[in-house]
Design an enzyme around this catalytic site. Structure first.
Site, mmCIF file in Angstrom:
data_model
loop_
_atom_site.group_PDB
_atom_site.id
_atom_site.type_symbol
_atom_site.label_atom_id
_atom_site.label_comp_id
_atom_site.label_asym_id
_atom_site.label_seq_id
_atom_site.Cartn_x
_atom_site.Cartn_y
_atom_site.Cartn_z
ATOM 1 N N GLN A 151 5.963 -31.904 1.699
ATOM 2 C CA GLN A 151 5.592 -32.728 0.558
ATOM 3 C C GLN A 151 6.707 -33.442 0.005
ATOM 4 O OE1 GLN A 151 2.658 -33.175 -0.191
ATOM 5 N NE2 GLN A 151 1.540 -31.284 -0.229
ATOM 6 N N ILE A 194 -21.526 -44.864 6.585
ATOM 7 C CA ILE A 194 -22.502 -45.661 5.952
ATOM 8 C C ILE A 194 -23.179 -44.719 4.918
ATOM 9 C CG2 ILE A 194 -22.635 -47.253 7.902
ATOM 10 C CD1 ILE A 194 -25.252 -45.970 8.476
ATOM 11 N N PRO A 195 -23.708 -45.391 3.884
ATOM 12 C CA PRO A 195 -24.465 -44.702 2.772
ATOM 13 C C PRO A 195 -25.285 -43.758 3.218
ATOM 14 C CG PRO A 195 -24.150 -46.944 2.209
ATOM 15 C CD PRO A 195 -23.618 -46.983 3.845
ATOM 16 N N ASN A 196 -26.171 -44.022 4.289
ATOM 17 C CA ASN A 196 -27.510 -43.154 4.528
ATOM 18 C C ASN A 196 -27.008 -41.851 5.023
ATOM 19 O OD1 ASN A 196 -30.154 -42.496 4.872
ATOM 20 N ND2 ASN A 196 -29.815 -43.015 6.871
ATOM 21 N N ASP A 228 -5.517 -23.132 4.800
ATOM 22 C CA ASP A 228 -5.392 -23.834 5.893
ATOM 23 C C ASP A 228 -4.965 -23.170 6.932
ATOM 24 O OD1 ASP A 228 -5.685 -26.349 4.506
ATOM 25 O OD2 ASP A 228 -3.735 -26.384 3.946
ATOM 26 N N ASP A 261 -13.234 -29.466 1.792
ATOM 27 C CA ASP A 261 -12.411 -30.746 1.574
ATOM 28 C C ASP A 261 -12.749 -31.416 3.050
ATOM 29 O OD1 ASP A 261 -10.523 -32.593 1.658
ATOM 30 O OD2 ASP A 261 -8.760 -31.279 1.909
ATOM 31 N N LYS A 289 -10.043 -23.482 -1.179
ATOM 32 C CA LYS A 289 -10.362 -24.868 -0.434
ATOM 33 C C LYS A 289 -10.212 -24.651 0.984
ATOM 34 C CE LYS A 289 -7.150 -28.196 0.375
ATOM 35 N NZ LYS A 289 -7.256 -29.005 1.731
ATOM 36 N N ARG A 345 4.907 -27.267 -6.234
ATOM 37 C CA ARG A 345 5.755 -26.100 -5.676
ATOM 38 C C ARG A 345 6.228 -25.529 -6.948
ATOM 39 N NH1 ARG A 345 3.310 -27.087 -1.893
ATOM 40 N NH2 ARG A 345 3.988 -27.754 0.372
ATOM 41 N N LEU A 387 -15.517 -37.193 3.449
ATOM 42 C CA LEU A 387 -16.628 -38.124 4.315
ATOM 43 C C LEU A 387 -16.589 -39.538 4.090
ATOM 44 C CD1 LEU A 387 -17.965 -35.470 4.427
ATOM 45 C CD2 LEU A 387 -20.225 -36.392 4.054
ATOM 46 N N HIS A 388 -16.745 -40.216 5.145
ATOM 47 C CA HIS A 388 -16.617 -41.823 4.958
ATOM 48 C C HIS A 388 -17.498 -42.414 6.157
ATOM 49 C CE1 HIS A 388 -13.538 -45.391 5.107
ATOM 50 N NE2 HIS A 388 -14.922 -45.636 4.587
HETATM 51 O O1 C5P Z 1 0.688 -26.365 1.591
HETATM 52 P P1 C5P Z 1 0.493 -27.273 0.686
HETATM 53 O O2 C5P Z 1 0.739 -26.690 -0.899
HETATM 54 O O3 C5P Z 1 1.335 -28.489 0.855
HETATM 55 O O4 C5P Z 1 -0.996 -27.612 0.843
HETATM 56 C C1 C5P Z 1 -1.556 -28.813 0.153
HETATM 57 C C2 C5P Z 1 -2.927 -29.043 0.569
HETATM 58 O O5 C5P Z 1 -3.487 -30.121 -0.039
HETATM 59 C C3 C5P Z 1 -3.244 -29.076 2.072
HETATM 60 O O6 C5P Z 1 -4.432 -28.589 2.451
HETATM 61 C C4 C5P Z 1 -3.303 -30.597 2.250
HETATM 62 O O7 C5P Z 1 -3.951 -31.118 3.012
HETATM 63 C C5 C5P Z 1 -3.710 -31.139 0.916
HETATM 64 N N1 C5P Z 1 -3.659 -32.312 0.356
HETATM 65 C C6 C5P Z 1 -2.438 -32.795 0.102
HETATM 66 N N2 C5P Z 1 -2.153 -34.062 -0.243
HETATM 67 C C7 C5P Z 1 -3.372 -34.925 -0.359
HETATM 68 C C8 C5P Z 1 -4.542 -34.509 -0.060
HETATM 69 C C9 C5P Z 1 -4.675 -33.283 0.189
HETATM 70 O O8 C5P Z 1 -1.417 -32.184 0.342
HETATM 71 N N3 C5P Z 1 -2.997 -36.065 -0.775
#
Ligand code: C5P
Length: 232
Positions: A190, A65-67, A10, A59, A32, A181, A62-63
């Site tokens: 989190q 219409i199907p096409n 990130d 990551d 990612k 963690r 996407l969301h």
């Molecule tokens: O820094 P951290 O370990 O919290 O990063 C987790 C990653 O997973 C971040 O890129 C966050 O956007 C992503 N993520 C999340 N929870 C979700 C979906 C994606 O923490 N439900």
């Protein structure tokens, strides 16, 4: 399917992510790339990291219409990413169209994973804002089953949901789990967190780890610690 640790890179610029990855020297962690880096640095960043030998989970959730999703997925597939994702709430038809778009002429395609309900969505917000009058847990499992029906490979979920997703959709259906963690680490923003070792016991297939690695004094050592707990 082998278990792996995916490092959530990130960062907002190409320079930052590349100098972070330089620290790993011979090691090539699964990376990612999220919206921030992709929208900031463009598709070139995917090609650059891929060229360095990393696997990539793109990551972009996407969301549409199907096409539109089908055509967008075809572009992402040409970038040679290894995993990408979409919102299961786009319906089974949208997910089926995504698979079609992703599938290359030789029949290969990146893994496709669905987001069920975002972990930032509470029961209360889902009921009041989205007018979905079912328990959150039931909605998550239903969306996971829809993803499976459409031919997707798995879902993004909390490690704490991984066991239930496997019991509903089968052990082959992948669970990609953030919210990880170290036992002695900072939780940050989190809420429901699990250690890499516990995620392994619960049955996560891939853990997505960001700040415990990217913000560590020694990111390579933190990555190796994740691998040791989760994979070895
Ligand atoms: O820094 P951290 O370990 O919290 O990063 C987790 C990653 O997973 C971040 O890129 C966050 O956007 C992503 N993520 C999340 N929870 C979700 C979906 C994606 O923490 N439900």
């Amino acid at each position: 399917m082998g278990k792996d640790v995916i490092v959530a890179c990130d960062f907002s610029s190409k320079e930052e992510v590349l100098s972070f990855l330089d620290k790993f020297e011979g090691r090539k962690p699964y990376v990612k790339i999220g919206m921030e880096l992709f929208y900031g640095a463009g598709p070139e960043i995917v090609k650059e990291i891929k060229k360095r030998g990393h696997k990539i989970f793109l990551d972009l959730k996407l969301h549409d219409i199907p096409n539109t999703v089908k055509k967008a997925m075809s572009v992402l597939s040409n970038l040679d990413v290894d995993m990408c994702n979409l919102h299961a709430s786009g319906t089974v038809s949208m997910m089926e169209a995504a698979i079609e778009g992703l599938t290359r002429a030789d029949g290969t395609r990146p893994l496709l994973i669905a987001v069920t309900q975002l972990t930032s969505t509470s029961q209360e917000r889902m009921t009041e804002d989205l007018l979905i009058n079912e328990p959150l847990d039931k909605v998550v499992m239903h969306y996971a089953q829809n993803a499976k029906k459409a031919g997707l490979d798995g879902v993004v979920c909390s490690p704490l949901e991984a066991e239930k997703v496997h019991s509903v959709c089968g052990n082959e259906f992948l669970t990609v789990t953030p919210g990880v963690r170290f036992a002695d680490g900072d939780v940050g923003d989190q809420v429901r967190v699990t250690t890499p070792q516990r995620a392994k016991e619960i049955g996560s297939d891939y853990i997505v780890v960001g700040r415990p690695i990217t913000a560590a004094a020694d990111p390579v050592a933190a990555y190796e610690r994740c691998v040791k707990e989760f994979v070895d």
